[in-house]
Design a protein around this motif. Structure first.
Motif, PDB file in Angstrom:
ATOM      1  N   TYR A  64      13.733  -6.593  -7.175  1.00 29.83           N
ATOM      2  CA  TYR A  64      13.666  -6.276  -5.656  1.00 29.83           C
ATOM      3  C   TYR A  64      12.548  -6.409  -5.240  1.00 29.83           C
ATOM      4  N   PRO A  65      11.869  -6.018  -4.192  1.00 30.25           N
ATOM      5  CA  PRO A  65      10.822  -6.203  -3.245  1.00 30.25           C
ATOM      6  C   PRO A  65      11.057  -4.210  -3.806  1.00 30.25           C
ATOM      7  N   SER A  66       9.507  -4.364  -3.565  1.00 25.40           N
ATOM      8  CA  SER A  66       8.820  -3.315  -4.359  1.00 25.40           C
ATOM      9  C   SER A  66       9.046  -1.971  -3.019  1.00 25.40           C
ATOM     10  N   HIS A  67       9.230  -1.118  -3.684  1.00 25.02           N
ATOM     11  CA  HIS A  67       8.576   0.256  -2.206  1.00 25.02           C
ATOM     12  C   HIS A  67       7.926   1.380  -2.866  1.00 25.02           C
ATOM     13  N   ARG A  68       6.839   1.875  -2.879  1.00 20.38           N
ATOM     14  CA  ARG A  68       6.384   3.068  -3.550  1.00 20.38           C
ATOM     15  C   ARG A  68       6.673   4.010  -2.650  1.00 20.38           C
ATOM     16  N   SER A  69       7.861   4.470  -2.903  1.00 18.38           N
ATOM     17  CA  SER A  69       8.718   5.582  -2.848  1.00 18.38           C
ATOM     18  C   SER A  69       8.171   7.107  -3.117  1.00 18.38           C
ATOM     19  N   ALA A 121       1.391  -1.200  -0.743  1.00 17.51           N
ATOM     20  CA  ALA A 121      -0.471  -0.205  -0.213  1.00 17.51           C
ATOM     21  C   ALA A 121       0.673   1.342   0.056  1.00 17.51           C
ATOM     22  N   TRP A 122       0.094   2.553  -1.069  1.00 16.92           N
ATOM     23  CA  TRP A 122       0.726   3.461  -0.446  1.00 16.92           C
ATOM     24  C   TRP A 122       0.812   4.596   0.720  1.00 16.92           C
ATOM     25  N   ASP A 123       1.868   4.580   1.213  1.00 16.34           N
ATOM     26  CA  ASP A 123       1.916   5.359   3.028  1.00 16.34           C
ATOM     27  C   ASP A 123       2.468   6.514   2.912  1.00 16.34           C
ATOM     28  N   GLY A 124       2.598   7.185   1.229  1.00 19.79           N
ATOM     29  CA  GLY A 124       3.519   8.892   1.906  1.00 19.79           C
ATOM     30  C   GLY A 124       4.163   8.823   1.161  1.00 19.79           C
ATOM     31  N   GLY A 125       4.867   7.463   0.678  1.00 15.93           N
ATOM     32  CA  GLY A 125       6.319   7.472   0.083  1.00 15.93           C
ATOM     33  C   GLY A 125       7.794   8.079   1.127  1.00 15.93           C
ATOM     34  N   ILE A 126       8.749   8.151   0.577  1.00 16.70           N
ATOM     35  CA  ILE A 126       9.456   9.077   1.102  1.00 16.70           C
ATOM     36  C   ILE A 126       9.443  10.222   1.876  1.00 16.70           C
ATOM     37  N   LYS A 127       9.094  10.091   2.976  1.00 17.31           N
ATOM     38  CA  LYS A 127       8.744  11.490   3.542  1.00 17.31           C
ATOM     39  C   LYS A 127       9.348  12.193   3.957  1.00 17.31           C
TER      40      LYS A 127
END
Length: 453
Positions: free
Chosen positions: A118-123, A55-61
């Protein structure tokens, strides 16, 4: 809303929009989805059912503690372990998450070409003012006649809840990339044996459309101003190009000028658009492929084909840093794939077919847009015989000090010539997002003065 239902809804919207491209702005109830099941950018907020897309949690904050201004971005995900590599021998196992272009690369350049996953990051993350503008744009933005421009939009993508393919195209063209920036980097066109001559260039961008507090009237129909100046090799050094990119391309098409040292004149360039060869790229790329796709979208009929889950280049911090030296990246036939990183993400898929009576070297184009940024991350271009000809990739990073996602390294593989174009190597430091440009620095008179210095 599950993915299958969303794709069905998109298909219905696409069909309903095919008879009229006037559909654009949405009602208040629909726009509120950007604060509920959709992210402010218009992506699905939740992850997938398998848990392979989070889930998207705000990306790199927050800026990582080890980041230093003026240095290359440290990789926030450096400790991730590779999940697996895809190659020609095992690609059937992962076929549903691969594009036709990726399968062609895996096949043609085997065994050396592999895709490390690689593992997915919704950055992806953006300033709060951009999220606010996305909501406003959803309520007001509209396409102009024949979709050659847009109105009632500012700062960022106009259609976070798109109804048709051309709206998605405009979301990419107008996506937020920062307010202004400059950098020095090279592009190359390696021969089959891997030899190359880097063309080192200074780039300066001024995004009038994204300027805080600006109005449509004040930007004078300009999206951005771009100035490039070649530093080397010596035979091209001093060549300067100035571009004024327009929002309403019916009222005023793109304007471009070029200064070449041998001529000592700043000349208007009327054909720096569409299918014209991008200068100095050995005819491996067209002008409208820069930034994966740019310019007026009127040459194609665009079909929105829904969404897919695809392994796409993402969080390419390792490649970005390594590209400080072109030798780290360049290999015969393809780049050093050990430096790349691919993750499973949802993408919008849009296909364009050349309109009858128009000329372009590409008769069909297929674009894949990252749902969290509207950035085209993969592209496929077909010739007049319907054969896949060229495959392009945008390896992106979140420039977390802005914050905004943008291309770190961009490339196009020519499957017929078995060569490639690569942009973003021999970097002379990271992108400077605070060059303090003034709009007057991008006038023709200012360009003449700079060219003659």
């Amino acid at each position: 809303m599950k993915l299958s239902k969303l794709v069905t809804a998109v298909a219905v919207l696409t069909l309903s929009a095919s008879s009229s491209l006037a559909l654009a702005k949405v009602d208040e109830a629909t726009a509120k989805r950007l604060k509920n099941d959709l992210t402010p950018v218009g992506a699905e907020r939740y992850g997938n059912s398998e848990g392979t897309i989070p889930a998207w949690d705000g990306g790199i904050k927050e800026i990582p503690a080890n980041y230093e201004e003026g240095q290359f971005h440290p990789d926030p995900f450096e400790s991730d372990k590779m999940l697996f590599k895809i190659n020609k021998s095992n690609m059937a196992q992962y076929e549903k998450h691969l594009t036709e272009g990726q399968k062609a690369l895996l096949t043609q350049y085997a065994p050396g070409y592999e895709i490390p996953v690689y593992p997915s990051h919704r950055s992806a993350s953006y300033p709060e003012r951009i999220y606010e503008k996305l909501y406003e744009n959803a309520l007001g933005a509209e396409l102009l006649e024949n979709a050659n421009g847009v109105k009632s939009t500012i700062a960022t993508s106009p259609f976070p809840i798109p109804a048709n393919g051309v709206e998605v195209i405009w979301n990419h063209i107008l996506r937020f990339r920062g307010e202004q920036y400059e950098y020095r980097a090279a592009f190359v066109t390696p021969t089959k044996d891997g030899s190359y001559t880097p063309i080192l260039t200074n780039y300066g961008y001024y995004f009038a459309y994204a300027e805080p507090g600006i109005t449509l009237e004040e930007i004078d129909n300009k999206i951005f101003y771009l100035k490039t100046k070649i530093v080397s090799p010596a035979k091209l050094a001093g060549t300067l190009t100035l571009v004024h990119e327009t929002l309403d391309q019916v009222r005023s098409p793109r304007k471009a000028w070029r200064y070449q040292a041998g001529e000592r004149r700043l000349r208007r360039v009327p054909n720096l658009a569409y299918g014209t060869d991008l200068p100095s790229t050995a005819s491996l790329r067209t002008v409208d492929q820069k930034d994966m796709y740019n310019g007026a979208p009127n040459q194609y009929s665009w079909e929105l084909q829904g969404k897919k889950e695809i392994y796409i280049p993402y969080n390419s911090y390792k490649l970005n840093k390594a590209s400080e030296d072109a030798e780290n990246v360049i290999r015969p036939s393809h780049i050093n794939q050990d430096l790349t990183r691919y993750e499973l993400h949802r993408v919008w898929v849009v296909e364009g077919k050349l309109r009858e009576g128009l000329n372009h070297v590409y008769h069909k184009r297929r674009f894949y847009f990252d749902e969290d940024t509207w950035q085209i991350v993969l592209a496929e271009d077909y010739n007049e015989d319907g054969e896949l000809w060229r495959v392009s990739e945008a390896h992106t990073i979140n420039n977390y000090q802005v914050p905004a996602t943008w291309i770190a390294v961009e490339l196009t593989y020519d499957l017929k010539a078995e060569r490639y174009y690569l942009d973003g190597v021999d970097k002379q430091g990271p992108v400077n997002y605070n060059p303090d440009f003034k709009r007057r620095e991008f006038t023709t008179s200012a360009a003449r003065r700079e060219a003659k210095r």
